[in-house]
Design a protein around this motif. Structure first.
Motif, mmCIF file in Angstrom:
data_model
loop_
_atom_site.group_PDB
_atom_site.id
_atom_site.type_symbol
_atom_site.label_atom_id
_atom_site.label_comp_id
_atom_site.label_asym_id
_atom_site.label_seq_id
_atom_site.Cartn_x
_atom_site.Cartn_y
_atom_site.Cartn_z
ATOM 1 N N ILE A 174 0.742 -1.119 0.007
ATOM 2 C CA ILE A 174 0.077 -0.082 0.196
ATOM 3 C C ILE A 174 1.023 1.101 0.154
ATOM 4 C CG2 ILE A 174 -1.788 -1.302 1.290
ATOM 5 C CD1 ILE A 174 -1.210 0.570 3.675
ATOM 6 N N LYS A 175 0.250 2.275 -0.461
ATOM 7 C CA LYS A 175 0.901 3.523 -0.581
ATOM 8 C C LYS A 175 0.565 4.581 0.809
ATOM 9 C CE LYS A 175 3.752 2.324 -3.775
ATOM 10 N NZ LYS A 175 5.219 1.826 -3.413
ATOM 11 N N SER A 176 -0.494 4.328 0.984
ATOM 12 C CA SER A 176 -1.067 5.422 1.973
ATOM 13 C C SER A 176 -2.027 4.812 3.024
ATOM 14 C CB SER A 176 -2.065 6.483 1.087
ATOM 15 O OG SER A 176 -2.628 7.219 2.179
ATOM 16 N N TYR A 177 -1.970 5.014 4.251
ATOM 17 C CA TYR A 177 -2.702 4.458 5.422
ATOM 18 C C TYR A 177 -3.592 5.703 6.062
ATOM 19 C CZ TYR A 177 -4.620 2.231 9.619
ATOM 20 O OH TYR A 177 -5.673 2.120 10.559
ATOM 21 N N LEU A 178 -4.873 5.598 5.719
ATOM 22 C CA LEU A 178 -5.833 6.641 6.520
ATOM 23 C C LEU A 178 -6.512 5.634 7.591
ATOM 24 C CD1 LEU A 178 -7.195 8.559 3.701
ATOM 25 C CD2 LEU A 178 -5.287 9.245 5.279
ATOM 26 N N ASP A 179 -7.050 6.289 8.752
ATOM 27 C CA ASP A 179 -7.944 5.734 9.490
ATOM 28 C C ASP A 179 -9.354 5.861 9.540
ATOM 29 O OD1 ASP A 179 -7.300 3.539 11.837
ATOM 30 O OD2 ASP A 179 -8.722 4.754 12.806
#
Length: 215
Positions: free
Chosen positions: A100-105
């Motif tokens: 993955i390139k981005s993690y948001l919650d």
């Protein structure tokens, strides 16, 4: 040319609202919605989107990890954004390792999503503020544990010598003060360095300060 975005998530009320919002923002050329893995697979065939957003409520974490790995293996250029469900730091790290390139919650705000998109457009990765804070707390806690953890505790005599080393006394000074031979002092010094996993007296002093043995 503007990139394409595919959203794999539910409920539809949420994804449709997000889709309209993103279409109005002019960030993406098209925004496609998928509410099943079958429709997602169809969407990724042919000309896959440049961006794929996956909601954690669609897959268990183990399945999410497997599918992220599969998708990135088949589509090297795809940029995956995961909307997580308060994942811990180790699980977030696994997701990045899978591609993955981005993690948001789940509680991340829309402006963070926009920051994430801008970062990915610049070929950077993005981690939301919530996850960053968890990461900092994790590292600080782990660092404290490392500072306080000694596999082989110092003996009373070694602790006594450690404090004298911190006071700047040489081996000769220490042997005269404690009425022991200089060879005994040197043996204690070597054991202290070994137990604290440091290379010299400077390391001993740093350890003593970090663990409040001296002020």
């Amino acid at each position: 040319m503007k990139p394409k975005l595919t959203i794999f998530g539910e409920p539809m009320l949420y994804t449709e609202g997000l889709s309209k919002l993103l279409t109005q923002s002019s960030l993406f050329n098209t925004v496609d919605l998928c509410n099943s893995y079958e429709t997602l697979e169809e969407n990724l065939q042919g000309k896959p989107p440049e961006f794929l957003m996956i909601s954690s409520n669609m897959l268990m974490l183990t399945d999410l990890l497997k599918n992220v790995e599969k998708i990135t293996a088949q589509n090297k250029t795809i940029k995956i954004i995961v909307i997580g469900n308060s994942y811990d730091i180790m699980d977030i790290r696994k997701l990045f390792n899978k591609g993955i390139k981005s993690y948001l919650d789940k509680d991340s705000r829309y402006d963070e999503f926009l920051k994430s998109v801008q970062a990915l457009l610049s070929n950077e990765i993005y981690i939301c503020d919530y996850a960053k804070e968890k990461m900092i707390n994790f590292l600080n806690t782990d660092e404290k544990k490392q500072k306080l953890h000694i596999q082989d505790p110092l003996t009373k005599r070694e602790m006594e010598i450690l404090k004298l080393i911190c006071d700047g006394l040489s081996s000769k000074d220490i042997c005269e003060k404690l009425f022991i031979s200089i060879n005994t002092v040197e043996t204690h010094r070597k054991r202290i360095l070994l137990k604290l996993n440091v290379k010299n007296s400077v390391g001993v002093v740093k350890y003593a300060i970090a663990n409040h043995i001296i002020d």
